[in-house]
Write an enzyme that holds these catalytic residues in place. Sequence first.
Site, short mmCIF file in Angstrom:
data_model
loop_
_atom_site.label_atom_id
_atom_site.label_comp_id
_atom_site.label_asym_id
_atom_site.label_seq_id
_atom_site.Cartn_x
_atom_site.Cartn_y
_atom_site.Cartn_z
N GLU A 142 -6.39 -8.08 -0.50
CA GLU A 142 -6.81 -7.82 0.82
C GLU A 142 -8.50 -7.77 0.79
O GLU A 142 -8.66 -6.51 0.93
CB GLU A 142 -6.11 -6.62 1.51
CG GLU A 142 -4.70 -6.72 1.59
CD GLU A 142 -4.00 -5.56 2.60
OE1 GLU A 142 -4.80 -4.84 3.09
OE2 GLU A 142 -2.91 -5.39 2.34
N GLU A 166 0.85 -1.23 -0.11
CA GLU A 166 -0.03 -0.07 -0.10
C GLU A 166 0.77 1.11 0.00
O GLU A 166 0.62 2.31 0.48
CB GLU A 166 -0.95 0.09 1.26
CG GLU A 166 -1.86 -1.12 0.91
CD GLU A 166 -3.02 -1.05 2.34
OE1 GLU A 166 -2.67 -0.71 3.33
OE2 GLU A 166 -4.08 -1.60 2.14
#
Length: 636
Positions: free
Chosen positions: A264, A184
């Site tokens: 995710e 991320e």
Amino acid sequence: RGLLGLRGVCSPHRTAPLSQASPSARSFQLDYEHNCFLKDGVPFRYISGSIHYARVPRPAWRDRLLKMHMSGLSAVQVYVPWNYHETLPGVYDFAGNRDVEAFLDLTAELGLLVILRPGPYICAEWEMGGLPSWLLWKPDIILRTSDPAFLAAVDSWLHVLLPKIKPRLYQHGGNIISVQVENEYGSYYACDYGYLRHLLGTFRALLGNEVVLFTTDSTRVEELRCGTLQGLYATIDFGPGSNVTEAFDAQRHVEPKGPLVNSEYYTGWLDYWGEAHASTSAAWVARGLEDMLQLGASVNMQVSPFLQLTSLSWPGADYKYQYKPVTTSYDYDAPLSEAGDPTEKLFAIRTVISKFQPLPVGPMPPASPKYAYGWVALQKYADLLDVLDVLCPSGPIQSQFPLTFEAIKQAHGFVLYRTQLPRDILDPATLSAPPHSICDRSYVMLQKEYQGTLERDRQITLSVTGRAGDTLDMLLENMGRISFGANISDFKGLLGNLSLGDDPLSNWLIYPLAIDTAVQQGWPHAAMPKSSSRGRTGPAFYTGIFETPGIAWDTFVKFPGWSKGQLWINGFNLGRYWTQRGPQQTLFVPGSVLHVGRPNNITVLELEGAPLTPLLLFLDRPLFNRTLSRNTSPTE
């Protein structure tokens, strides 16, 4: 355009041309023509779940992985926390619970593929996102950028870790099908493409050109812009509340071709101290999963993660307008509970998976047995201030002004700061800290009498009275370095100088406390109790013993009437309790840390105030969502 216009989306059951498949050549590749992965030349998509070996006791690894396999998962996603393995610069630990190679070998034995996430930054609600705090020994280092000091440390680590990984890659006969680079990164302020290019070069040099390397970011345009790089396949993450079509359309903006991947998928969420326990409905999670699988997407279910145990001494914190430390428990309302028990959510997910691929033959392994060992009486052993000789055998560091944890090379736990009042304070005067300088919580004592607490982003003043020369002690607690937020350079301790009224305080004695080390070595159970005339408030150690009735089953400890502190059983650090703030009210105790046939030693460090009758209650179930009052009685 985008997702709605996709044709020929990945169909894992489509037969590949014979020219692509070769029984002797193992391969795992991206197929941009058919928007697929190819495994040995055959279209493939994975359904995966996250597991953190660092948070599961090694004796339970097989049980948890077997339950994941029996859920219908074809793969597991595995984080590698750098700071868990390189504890000091150049000092590596891959033994016992940290034996990542043994864990990976076990996944292969059970027939699970692996998606590896070696960082160097992983988030994972883990202390500093997996980055070692010793990086901050260089105070001006710029983390997660092409700062030469940071890159040198990263390269040194990757040259130790990745050679252990390379022989386990799928194309080399192993079971690791893909490797994530960073995590991320688009959410981080730096947006340093030079850093990502450096990582890409290092991963390729150490792992070869065949392995699939990928990134993961949210669906926000600006995050996908900063978090992706040519040469790294861009995947996304989102939860069951998202519109699946719109989410994958965001991936298509940066990857017009190739497999749809949610790296995710949030089947639950984390808990912060002082907030309600997070929960996500099983039906909602199952519906979102089915929507993605119908599109041919590959999915990893992130709780984070699919299953979990306590974070022991490693929980991190988020920074969202203020510092938000994560609870000890990493249960996350997960499909497999903290204790590894199958939940309604697990069976809902399993039902969805069965619509798309065959489930393994055989029953789901049952929940592990639990035992309510009942009430255990504790006794006060000593006030913390009376055992500094044990907890800081090298003695204090002298400094005119306070030094951070990092400046004295203390990673976790507690540091005591001691000075003297510069003058008589007959009328109450304000002890005050500059904003953002209490990191993270300070327990204040004057002449060994507990005065109260100072806390990051909350209370930073206290009124005190005293005489010139009186001893002022401040016990500083690291509640977890920031693992997700604007800046993860999260220094701990007293970051600025304190004042008493208009007078700055100086001439400090600073005690780095090695509490965990002392307790692991058998203290204080091997020592004689200290006599203490002081009461029940302020930092103090309590001890007790209990025996198991011939079995060592998992259990949960509740702290009725206690305030905030830390628990060890048989020297094993089971993490923080914070009964007053909640929501977590119990700590999970895996049966593997308990003894059979000899006493189990309990050590509690209570920081604020113990109950009049210090008792612990061992239950056969957890309590995650209650904040108890101080006067909770044993009968409740």
